[in-house]
Scaffold this motif. Structure first.
Motif, short mmCIF file in Angstrom:
data_model
loop_
_atom_site.label_atom_id
_atom_site.label_comp_id
_atom_site.label_asym_id
_atom_site.label_seq_id
_atom_site.Cartn_x
_atom_site.Cartn_y
_atom_site.Cartn_z
N PRO A 3 0.73 -1.21 -0.09
CA PRO A 3 -0.03 -0.02 0.17
C PRO A 3 0.83 1.17 -0.03
O PRO A 3 2.08 1.36 0.55
CB PRO A 3 -0.74 -0.09 1.15
N GLU A 52 0.31 8.19 0.43
CA GLU A 52 -1.00 8.56 -0.13
C GLU A 52 -1.90 8.34 1.07
O GLU A 52 -3.01 9.16 1.08
CB GLU A 52 -1.36 7.62 -1.20
N LEU A 53 -1.87 7.49 1.73
CA LEU A 53 -2.85 7.26 2.79
C LEU A 53 -2.84 8.54 3.76
O LEU A 53 -3.96 9.04 4.34
CB LEU A 53 -2.46 5.81 3.60
N SER A 82 -5.73 11.76 4.11
CA SER A 82 -6.36 11.85 5.52
C SER A 82 -6.86 12.85 5.84
O SER A 82 -6.86 14.00 5.25
CB SER A 82 -5.46 11.39 6.52
N LEU A 101 -8.07 8.16 8.31
CA LEU A 101 -8.26 8.04 7.00
C LEU A 101 -9.21 8.52 6.22
O LEU A 101 -10.38 8.51 6.95
CB LEU A 101 -7.81 6.48 6.72
N GLU A 146 -12.61 6.12 1.82
CA GLU A 146 -12.17 4.97 0.97
C GLU A 146 -11.20 4.12 1.69
O GLU A 146 -11.20 3.06 1.66
CB GLU A 146 -11.78 5.69 -0.34
N ASP A 147 -10.08 5.07 2.17
CA ASP A 147 -9.01 4.35 2.69
C ASP A 147 -9.12 3.58 3.87
O ASP A 147 -8.61 2.64 4.22
CB ASP A 147 -7.96 5.32 2.98
N VAL A 172 -10.44 0.26 2.61
CA VAL A 172 -9.42 -0.56 1.93
C VAL A 172 -8.32 -0.77 3.57
O VAL A 172 -8.30 -2.17 3.39
CB VAL A 172 -8.26 0.47 1.36
N HIS A 173 -8.40 -0.19 4.45
CA HIS A 173 -7.43 -0.74 5.53
C HIS A 173 -8.28 -1.99 6.18
O HIS A 173 -7.65 -2.81 6.75
CB HIS A 173 -7.11 0.45 6.47
N ARG A 205 -9.17 3.37 -5.17
CA ARG A 205 -8.33 3.52 -4.03
C ARG A 205 -7.58 2.18 -3.79
O ARG A 205 -6.50 1.96 -3.64
CB ARG A 205 -8.67 3.99 -2.64
N HIS A 235 -3.47 0.87 -3.99
CA HIS A 235 -2.89 0.22 -2.80
C HIS A 235 -2.31 -1.08 -3.16
O HIS A 235 -1.80 -1.83 -2.28
CB HIS A 235 -3.62 0.75 -1.50
#
Length: 331
Positions: free
Chosen positions: A181, A185-186, A190, A200, A203-204, A207-208, A248, A252
């Motif tokens: 990842p 960018e994360l 943020s 975050l 979207e992140d 993803v996380h 996203r 990543h």
């Protein structure tokens, strides 16, 4: 399956009126085992339940409230300790959810404080935390070196006075994992909260959560992580959210994890009342593997996912060396 009954009640709390004593026992045991008792208690807050169940749920709501206060205070302590560094401090997981006032934080059990900081400032962050009263949990030289060389975080720290742990991440997956990842960018995308801490992007966050559920573990306790994803997707789901989420995820390198998480959410939570839930899938079966006492079932399936988790984390030769060293140290 007690976990399946728990899911059904989380999705449709009005089903509480149809449950007998045996069903309640199984559901509460599963909820406790999956660390979802506080979430269930919040979902059932305005529904009539038997007196004994009400007592358990009231205690769970109180525990969640206390845990929320402790988590927010610990985040503030980390903010104060790291403020002189002038770096972005991004909250992760449960503390991020409650700090941002998200539904995923309602009743959520919160353990360690997880934060994300720029990798090139790790030495400064480590020094500042040690000076502010945090201490190393793992004094073992091999473990310390392994964390620093291969993991996505510093070795865990615990505060000597408050007895609370902090995990300092510089990315969201181990460096040995196949996906890599984009941590910069994360942090760049943020969002800043009123107190100066960050979380975050929506979207992140998903993803996380998907990475944590499917790319970095054996799915033990994964039902809570999938509930997080269900809450997050439900809250953020405007017209273009899924498209942005997949963009996203591609950035990543986590498209497979996110797509699978969305399918699992559909199978386990969304279609709970439709009769079409595909509980025969390996992933769903692993997530729902609890008996009426909340004990884990399907030992062979759990072992398969245990092996899978290590396979995802590191190449075979490295894994063999790591397990050999850990075995020798334990013997």
């Amino acid at each position: 399956m007690s976990a399946a009954a728990l899911v059904a009640l989380l999705v449709e709390p009005s089903g509480a009126s149809d449950l007998d004593t045996g069903a309640w026992k199984a559901i509460l045991c599963a909820a406790r085992a999956e660390r979802l008792l506080g979430s269930l208690a919040c979902r059932l807050n305005n529904f009539d339940v038997p007196d004994g169940v009400a007592s358990v749920l009231n205690s769970a709501r109180l525990d969640a409230k206390i845990g929320r206060t402790a988590a927010l205070w610990e985040a503030e302590m980390a903010r104060r300790a790291l403020a002189p560094l002038g770096i972005p401090l991004v909250l992760l997981k449960g503390t991020a959810y409650v700090s941002a006032g998200l539904s995923a934080g309602h009743g959520r059990t919160i353990g360690d404080l997880d934060i994300l900081v720029p990798r090139d400032r790790l030495v400064d962050v480590e020094t500042a935390l040690l000076e502010a009263g945090w201490e190393w949990v793992k004094p073992d030289a091999y473990d310390d070196a392994y964390y620093r060389r291969w993991m996505h975080e510093l070795p865990p720290l615990i505060h000597r006075d408050r007895d609370r742990m902090i995990d300092v991440h510089h990315t969201i997956l181990p460096l040995t994992a196949r996906p890599h990842p984009d941590a910069e960018e994360l942090i760049a995308q943020s969002l800043t909260l009123e107190n100066g801490l960050r979380v975050l992007s929506p979207e992140d966050m998903v993803v996380h959560a998907a990475a944590h559920l499917l790319a970095d573990g054996d799915l033990g306790g994964g039902l809570r992580n999938l509930w997080d994803i269900d809450c997050l997707v439900g809250e953020f789901s405007d017209k273009g959210f899924v498209r942005r989420l997949r963009d996203r995820a591609k950035l990543h390198g986590l498209s497979k994890a996110v797509d699978l998480a969305l399918r699992l959410r559909q199978d386990v939570f969304v279609e709970v009342d439709s009769g079409h839930r595909r509980v025969n899938s390996f992933y769903a079966a692993r997530l729902l593997a609890r008996d009426g006492w909340g004990r884990p079932t399907r030992p062979l399936l759990r072992f398969v996912f245990y092996v899978r988790s290590h396979w995802l984390r590191m190449p075979p030769l490295m894994l063999a060396r790591h397990l050999w060293i850990k075995w020798r140290k334990a013997s």
